[in-house]
Write a protein that holds these residues in place. Structure first.
Motif, PDB file in Angstrom:
ATOM      1  N   ALA A 248       0.797  -0.997  -0.006  1.00 17.92           N
ATOM      2  CA  ALA A 248      -0.014  -0.063   0.082  1.00 17.92           C
ATOM      3  C   ALA A 248       0.767   1.296   0.035  1.00 17.92           C
ATOM      4  N   ALA A 249       1.993   1.300   0.726  1.00 14.13           N
ATOM      5  CA  ALA A 249       2.590   2.515   0.989  1.00 14.13           C
ATOM      6  C   ALA A 249       3.404   2.841  -0.537  1.00 14.13           C
ATOM      7  N   PHE A 250       4.051   1.813  -1.053  1.00 18.82           N
ATOM      8  CA  PHE A 250       4.394   2.065  -2.496  1.00 18.82           C
ATOM      9  C   PHE A 250       3.346   2.428  -3.400  1.00 18.82           C
ATOM     10  N   VAL A 251       2.254   1.645  -3.533  1.00 21.88           N
ATOM     11  CA  VAL A 251       1.293   2.037  -4.554  1.00 21.88           C
ATOM     12  C   VAL A 251       0.657   3.368  -4.290  1.00 21.88           C
ATOM     13  N   ASN A 252       0.592   3.718  -3.077  1.00 28.03           N
ATOM     14  CA  ASN A 252      -0.110   5.153  -2.904  1.00 28.03           C
ATOM     15  C   ASN A 252       0.893   5.955  -3.469  1.00 28.03           C
ATOM     16  N   GLU A 253       2.171   5.991  -3.692  1.00 26.42           N
ATOM     17  CA  GLU A 253       3.120   6.704  -4.569  1.00 26.42           C
ATOM     18  C   GLU A 253       2.694   6.734  -5.977  1.00 26.42           C
ATOM     19  N   ILE A 254       2.595   5.538  -6.315  1.00 29.36           N
ATOM     20  CA  ILE A 254       2.223   5.358  -7.925  1.00 29.36           C
ATOM     21  C   ILE A 254       0.802   6.250  -8.271  1.00 29.36           C
ATOM     22  N   PHE A 255      -0.097   5.948  -7.315  1.00 31.23           N
ATOM     23  CA  PHE A 255      -1.508   6.537  -7.361  1.00 31.23           C
ATOM     24  C   PHE A 255      -1.304   8.222  -7.392  1.00 31.23           C
ATOM     25  N   ALA A 256      -0.731   8.594  -6.298  1.00 32.53           N
ATOM     26  CA  ALA A 256      -0.443  10.222  -6.391  1.00 32.53           C
ATOM     27  C   ALA A 256       0.117  10.454  -7.678  1.00 32.53           C
ATOM     28  N   TYR A 257       1.082   9.946  -8.252  1.00 28.81           N
ATOM     29  CA  TYR A 257       1.630  10.258  -9.454  1.00 28.81           C
ATOM     30  C   TYR A 257       0.669  10.170 -10.515  1.00 28.81           C
ATOM     31  N   GLY A 258      -0.021   9.329 -10.497  1.00 28.07           N
ATOM     32  CA  GLY A 258      -1.264   9.000 -11.506  1.00 28.07           C
ATOM     33  C   GLY A 258      -2.435  10.261 -11.580  1.00 28.07           C
ATOM     34  N   ILE A 259      -2.671  10.547 -10.461  1.00 23.51           N
ATOM     35  CA  ILE A 259      -3.823  11.525 -10.306  1.00 23.51           C
ATOM     36  C   ILE A 259      -3.210  12.827 -10.506  1.00 23.51           C
ATOM     37  N   ALA A 260      -2.262  13.249 -10.331  1.00 20.92           N
ATOM     38  CA  ALA A 260      -1.299  14.312 -10.727  1.00 20.92           C
ATOM     39  C   ALA A 260      -1.331  14.588 -12.044  1.00 20.92           C
ATOM     40  N   THR A 261      -0.811  13.530 -12.675  1.00 19.32           N
ATOM     41  CA  THR A 261      -0.780  13.707 -14.208  1.00 19.32           C
ATOM     42  C   THR A 261      -2.287  13.715 -14.837  1.00 19.32           C
ATOM     43  N   TYR A 262      -2.965  13.192 -14.357  1.00 20.30           N
ATOM     44  CA  TYR A 262      -4.300  12.925 -14.778  1.00 20.30           C
ATOM     45  C   TYR A 262      -4.906  14.344 -14.588  1.00 20.30           C
ATOM     46  N   THR A 263      -5.088  15.066 -13.583  1.00 19.98           N
ATOM     47  CA  THR A 263      -5.150  16.360 -13.290  1.00 19.98           C
ATOM     48  C   THR A 263      -4.894  17.336 -14.441  1.00 19.98           C
ATOM     49  N   ASP A 264      -3.616  17.107 -14.592  1.00 22.92           N
ATOM     50  CA  ASP A 264      -2.713  18.046 -15.417  1.00 22.92           C
ATOM     51  C   ASP A 264      -2.967  18.183 -16.701  1.00 22.92           C
ATOM     52  N   VAL A 265      -3.356  16.813 -17.434  1.00 23.24           N
ATOM     53  CA  VAL A 265      -3.916  16.793 -18.721  1.00 23.24           C
ATOM     54  C   VAL A 265      -5.273  17.261 -18.983  1.00 23.24           C
ATOM     55  N   GLY A 266      -5.910  17.577 -17.953  1.00 26.08           N
ATOM     56  CA  GLY A 266      -7.247  17.846 -18.017  1.00 26.08           C
ATOM     57  C   GLY A 266      -8.298  16.686 -18.357  1.00 26.08           C
ATOM     58  N   SER A 267      -7.921  15.534 -18.289  1.00 25.78           N
ATOM     59  CA  SER A 267      -8.838  14.545 -18.670  1.00 25.78           C
ATOM     60  C   SER A 267     -10.070  14.553 -17.498  1.00 25.78           C
ATOM     61  N   ASN A 268     -11.364  14.070 -18.031  1.00 20.73           N
ATOM     62  CA  ASN A 268     -12.388  13.794 -17.234  1.00 20.73           C
ATOM     63  C   ASN A 268     -13.228  12.801 -17.508  1.00 20.73           C
ATOM     64  N   HIS A 269     -12.552  11.587 -17.698  1.00 19.84           N
ATOM     65  CA  HIS A 269     -12.875  10.199 -17.843  1.00 19.84           C
ATOM     66  C   HIS A 269     -13.857   9.896 -16.736  1.00 19.84           C
ATOM     67  N   VAL A 270     -15.091   9.759 -16.785  1.00 20.49           N
ATOM     68  CA  VAL A 270     -15.801   9.184 -15.941  1.00 20.49           C
ATOM     69  C   VAL A 270     -15.545   7.912 -15.023  1.00 20.49           C
ATOM     70  N   ASP A 271     -14.888   6.781 -15.842  1.00 18.41           N
ATOM     71  CA  ASP A 271     -14.594   5.521 -15.491  1.00 18.41           C
ATOM     72  C   ASP A 271     -13.452   5.766 -14.098  1.00 18.41           C
ATOM     73  N   PHE A 272     -12.621   6.425 -14.625  1.00 14.85           N
ATOM     74  CA  PHE A 272     -11.379   6.884 -14.015  1.00 14.85           C
ATOM     75  C   PHE A 272     -11.814   7.732 -12.885  1.00 14.85           C
ATOM     76  N   ASN A 273     -12.754   8.858 -12.803  1.00 13.95           N
ATOM     77  CA  ASN A 273     -13.108   9.405 -11.537  1.00 13.95           C
ATOM     78  C   ASN A 273     -13.664   8.631 -10.573  1.00 13.95           C
ATOM     79  N   LYS A 274     -14.346   7.489 -11.172  1.00 11.04           N
ATOM     80  CA  LYS A 274     -15.086   6.492 -10.190  1.00 11.04           C
ATOM     81  C   LYS A 274     -13.964   5.683  -9.476  1.00 11.04           C
ATOM     82  N   ILE A 275     -12.883   5.353 -10.118  1.00  7.65           N
ATOM     83  CA  ILE A 275     -11.789   4.719  -9.737  1.00  7.65           C
ATOM     84  C   ILE A 275     -10.905   5.474  -8.682  1.00  7.65           C
ATOM     85  N   ILE A 276     -10.682   6.712  -9.111  1.00  5.62           N
ATOM     86  CA  ILE A 276     -10.141   7.564  -8.158  1.00  5.62           C
ATOM     87  C   ILE A 276     -10.837   8.080  -6.799  1.00  5.62           C
ATOM     88  N   HIS A 277     -12.117   7.950  -6.929  1.00  6.24           N
ATOM     89  CA  HIS A 277     -12.868   8.296  -5.773  1.00  6.24           C
ATOM     90  C   HIS A 277     -12.855   6.963  -5.000  1.00  6.24           C
TER      91      HIS A 277
END
Length: 302
Positions: A248-277
């Motif tokens: 979990a500790a390592f995976v949280n780092e990957i996840f943080a990187y993922g949502i940072a990039t996801y927000t940066d590119v302005g994507s608004n994919h509903v399925d991914f928003n659900k996964i993030i939530h």
């Protein structure tokens, strides 16, 4: 070189007919002889099938509907019999002595679960793109404790580990596969992170395969790479956390990187928003705050 150890080479192919023959030949022409070559064609629409027919008595062929890289990995592993499994992208090629050196590492260190090595980058004309040097030594590395603490950075002498440089013991890989098939590309991240967190292994600092950089790379040269990178990171983190909660500790780092990039590119994919939530909602409040702060740091760096 011969040994009782059987090695399975899993070649995943999707519309790489122009490179496929070289990849298969590189797998068949190894100095190590106890080998089975399995090619998984993931619903190619080019002339890949014509090429595969040339090898029908030399390889095992699996032709399936297009489902992505993870589904190809799963299908190939189900069919394999090897004690060691080596992955090979259809647009890459192994050097002749690769398996001999990999098997030697597993024989010398029987308690390792994986052997990873770097690749030499070449272009479509077989010219070397850049020369790399490796100041560290090949050897056994155990980063399982670092993975559990989320502190992998700087603990391995390789900056990147990719599909054609990954070899795993069957006993370890069967704990990892089958993997979620929604991770359609860059599925090697899921495998290598799980392997690093579960077992010590051997880093072989020799470029034992060629990675071809060309106009049709499924990931390396795609124009939407940043968005795809974010989605792969989110999916990888989500699924690793579900199956291997001790990471979990390592995976949280990957996840943080993922949502940072996801927000940066302005994507608004509903399925991914659900996964993030769903992911963030499952975190204890302190962990959630750490992940969101880490994501903000990554966003600032980008």
């Amino acid at each position: 070189m011969t040994s009782k150890i059987c090695v399975s080479i899993l070649i995943n192919n999707y519309n790489y007919a122009e490179f496929l023959e070289l990849a298969i030949d590189s797998a068949l022409n190894q100095t190590y002889s106890n080998v089975e070559v399995i090619v998984v064609d993931d619903g190619s629409t080019d002339n890949s099938w014509e090429i595969l027919k040339k090898y029908e008595n030399k390889i095992i062929t699996i032709c399936k509907e297009n489902g992505g890289q993870a589904s190809a990995f799963n299908a190939g592993f189900r069919k394999s019999q090897g004690d060691i499994i080596c992955f090979l992208d259809a647009d890459d090629a192994f050097l002749p002595e690769k398996l001999e050196k990999v098997v030697r590492a597993f024989e010398k260190y029987p308690d390792i679960g994986w052997c990873f090595h770097p690749l030499k980058l070449i272009n479509a004309n077989y010219e070397i793109i850049d020369l790399q040097s490796y100041p560290d030594k090949s050897g056994v590395y155990d980063v399982t404790s670092h993975m559990k603490r989320g502190k992998l950075r700087g603990k391995l002498p390789l900056e990147s580990i990719i599909t054609s440089g990954m070899c795993l013991s069957r006993s370890l890989l069967k704990q990892i596969l089958p993997m979620p098939e929604e991770i359609r590309i860059t599925s090697d991240d899921y495998i290598k992170y799980a392997a690093l967190g579960m077992s010590k292994g051997f880093i072989l600092l020799e470029e034992l395969a060629h990675q071809r950089i060309h106009a049709n790379n499924a990931y390396t040269r795609r124009p939407d790479k940043k968005q795809v990178t974010s989605e792969v990171a989110i999916l990888t983190a989500y699924n690793l956390k579900a199956k291997f909660p001790f990471l979990a500790a390592f995976v949280n780092e990957i996840f943080a990187y993922g949502i940072a990039t996801y927000t940066d590119v302005g994507s608004n994919h509903v399925d991914f928003n659900k996964i993030i939530h769903e992911y963030t909602s499952s975190l204890p409040i302190i962990e959630k705050i750490k992940v969101m702060m880490r994501a903000k740091i990554y966003s600032f760096l980008f």
